[in-house]
Scaffold this active site. Structure first.
Site, short mmCIF file in Angstrom:
data_model
loop_
_atom_site.label_atom_id
_atom_site.label_comp_id
_atom_site.label_asym_id
_atom_site.label_seq_id
_atom_site.Cartn_x
_atom_site.Cartn_y
_atom_site.Cartn_z
N VAL A 59 11.66 -11.41 13.38
CA VAL A 59 13.01 -11.91 13.65
C VAL A 59 13.95 -11.62 12.49
CG1 VAL A 59 14.37 -13.98 14.10
CG2 VAL A 59 12.15 -13.69 15.22
N GLU A 97 -3.65 -4.71 10.44
CA GLU A 97 -2.51 -5.09 9.61
C GLU A 97 -2.94 -5.68 8.27
OE1 GLU A 97 1.02 -4.96 10.70
OE2 GLU A 97 0.13 -3.53 12.09
N ASP A 142 -0.12 -14.77 8.77
CA ASP A 142 0.40 -15.39 7.54
C ASP A 142 1.83 -15.90 7.69
OD1 ASP A 142 1.91 -13.06 7.34
OD2 ASP A 142 1.03 -12.38 5.47
N HIS A 157 7.06 3.35 10.69
CA HIS A 157 7.46 3.34 9.28
C HIS A 157 6.37 2.80 8.36
CE1 HIS A 157 8.46 -0.79 10.43
NE2 HIS A 157 8.52 -1.10 9.15
N CYS A 185 3.65 -12.38 1.85
CA CYS A 185 3.73 -10.95 2.19
C CYS A 185 3.68 -10.08 0.95
CB CYS A 185 5.02 -10.66 2.94
SG CYS A 185 5.05 -11.24 4.65
N GLY A 211 15.99 -2.80 9.99
CA GLY A 211 15.69 -3.47 11.25
C GLY A 211 14.60 -2.77 12.04
N HIS A 245 2.48 -11.89 12.28
CA HIS A 245 1.20 -11.92 11.57
C HIS A 245 0.74 -13.36 11.42
CE1 HIS A 245 2.43 -7.94 9.44
NE2 HIS A 245 1.57 -7.68 10.40
N SER A 283 11.32 -3.49 12.36
CA SER A 283 10.11 -4.20 12.77
C SER A 283 10.36 -5.09 13.97
CB SER A 283 9.58 -5.04 11.59
OG SER A 283 8.31 -5.56 11.89
N TYR A 284 10.18 -4.52 15.15
CA TYR A 284 10.33 -5.29 16.38
C TYR A 284 9.28 -6.40 16.41
CZ TYR A 284 10.63 -6.31 21.39
OH TYR A 284 10.78 -6.94 22.60
#
EC number: 3.5.3.23
Length: 448
Positions: free
Chosen positions: A26, A174, A252, A137, A371, A20, A250, A22-23
């Site tokens: 979702v 990114e 994508d 991370h 991704c 968890g 992002h 990646s703020y």
């Protein structure tokens, strides 16, 4: 000379877990703390690679990173043997240990931005590793990413590599998750499309209010300069801040392009008409016929797009000129999205077929088919210069599935990350992998 778009998919690493971390993502946040299945995740990714290879597409593989990243923990003040570093981090700063164990490098759309030789000033394929400095991370990935890409694309006559941009907020980069290339043919000069979430220095551009905009205009411009792209071959567009605040972290996640086609949601961009006109004009000057497919919000909401990852799909060009859309199983599970796709493929338009893949392990952590792949356009000479060990073949697929079965756990929880044995398992697996893929010494434990 024939040219190809080669998809290099990220091989899921042995420490795949649901941290968890990646703020703004979702799926990542909603599945935090659940147990993961690294073996299943890696095999699901390999199955997609094999399927695309068997469909006739050029397919490669990109190796995962060494995790846990003990060196990163040492830089944060933990000391002792590797086992002691892990033990002390687990006791005193578990969130840092979880971050150091992230297998997020599997989403290689974030690994780098790639410009083909047809677009660049010196006629070489250019790679810039993404700094990914918005999330700790991921910010620790780019040194190994650069070494792995350098081992894959080593011939300096054909390939040029650039270090990541400065790791500061103003140059948040990114990678290819916010970059698309349009062209008539992969070997011809095209138009490179950079999408940014905010500007670091120009206050005229609005910013999201809830979630961070990870890609800056300034980072996109810097990459274009490094790659030697001409002004008439570049278009910059801003992502709609309101969709970033709805979980579109992002571009994508809300749009995908390939060849002469952009497939996008109605709410994806700001100043959409202006952007489309610029793409059309610039691609037209390069012999292309730009076409766009807009998905109306009345049929698919942004929430539907985020939950299903409709746009985090692979848009692939077939030999007959038609297009194939590779989507995750979650698209079939969303009634509105699936209804839209059925209508899209039956209309006789540009996208003629949809193929569904089960990528649940990746999807639960916030990454779909797009991704998992880094696209590299190569002509025949350049493709021949790529390290052959990373090009997917039937024997390589068999070898890699056996390698996964041998080395990967089928269950991993947060508590398991504190097991020093996990580091040894990861290093043993990666040492063998570098031999399989003929990469040489690319990991810190092999170099130091």
């Amino acid at each position: 000379m024939k040219s190809y778009e080669v998809n290099f998919d990220g091989l899921v690493g042995p420490t795949h877990n649901y941290g968890g971390l990646s703020y703004g993502n979702v799926a990542s946040q909603s599945n935090s703390q659940q147990s993961s299945n690294p073996k299943e995740a890696a095999l699901q990714g390999l199955a997609k690679m094999k399927a695309l290879m068997e469909m006739g597409f050029q397919q490669g593989v990109l190796a995962p990173q060494e995790r846990p990243d003990v060196a990163a923990l040492r830089r944060l003040g933990f000391s002792g043997s590797d086992a002691q570093v892990i033990e002390r981090a687990a006791k005193d700063a578990m969130p840092l240990l979880v971050a150091s164990c992230s297998a997020s490098s599997m989403w290689v759309a974030n690994a780098a931005t790639v410009s083909p030789s047809a677009d660049t000033r010196d006629g070489r394929v250019h790679f810039t590793a993404a700094n990914l400095n918005c999330k700790y991370h991921r910010s620790i990935e780019h040194p190994t990413t650069s070494r792995v890409l350098g081992a894959m694309f080593a011939d300096q006559q054909h390939f040029a590599h650039h270090a990541a941009l400065p790791a500061v907020a103003q140059f948040g980069d990114e990678g290819a998750a916010n970059h698309t290339r349009f062209c008539r043919d992969y070997g011809q000069a095209g138009v490179e499309f950079f999408v940014f979430g905010r500007s670091a220095f120009d206050t005229r551009y609005p910013a999201p209010q809830k979630y961070p905009a990870r890609q800056t205009l300034e980072a996109s411009q810097a990459v274009a300069r490094l790659h030697g792209l001409s002004d008439d071959g570049v278009v910059y567009a801003q992502q709609n801040p309101s969709v970033i605040d709805q979980g579109v972290f992002h571009n994508d996640v809300i749009a995908v392009g390939n060849g002469e086609v952009l497939f996008y949601h109605e709410d994806a961009f700001l100043e959409t008409d202006k952007m489309l006109a610029e793409l059309d004009a610039k691609l037209g000057k390069r012999g292309g016929n730009f076409q766009s497919i807009c998905v109306p919000r009345s049929q698919v909401t942004v929430e539907d797009a985020v939950r299903s990852y409709l746009f985090n799909s692979q848009l692939l060009s077939r030999a007959d000129g038609s297009m194939l859309l590779i989507v995750p199983e979650e698209c079939r599970g969303n009634e509105r999205v699936w209804q839209y796709l059925q209508g899209l493929t039956s209309s006789g338009g540009l996208i003629r077929e949809v193929k569904v893949f089960d990528l649940k392990q990746s999807m639960q952590n916030g990454g779909g088919p797009a991704c998992l792949r880094l696209r590299v356009a190569l002509n025949q000479t350049e493709l021949a210069a790529v390290n052959p060990g990373v090009i997917m073949t039937a024997p390589l697929y068999d070898t890699l599935t056996q390698w996964v079965d041998k080395h990967y756990r089928d269950r991993l929880s947060e508590n398991d990350l504190a097991d020093p044995q996990l580091l040894l398992e990861c290093r043993t697996a990666l040492d063998e992998l570098t031999q399989i893929l003929k990469l040489g010494a690319v990991y810190p434990f092999q170099i130091n």
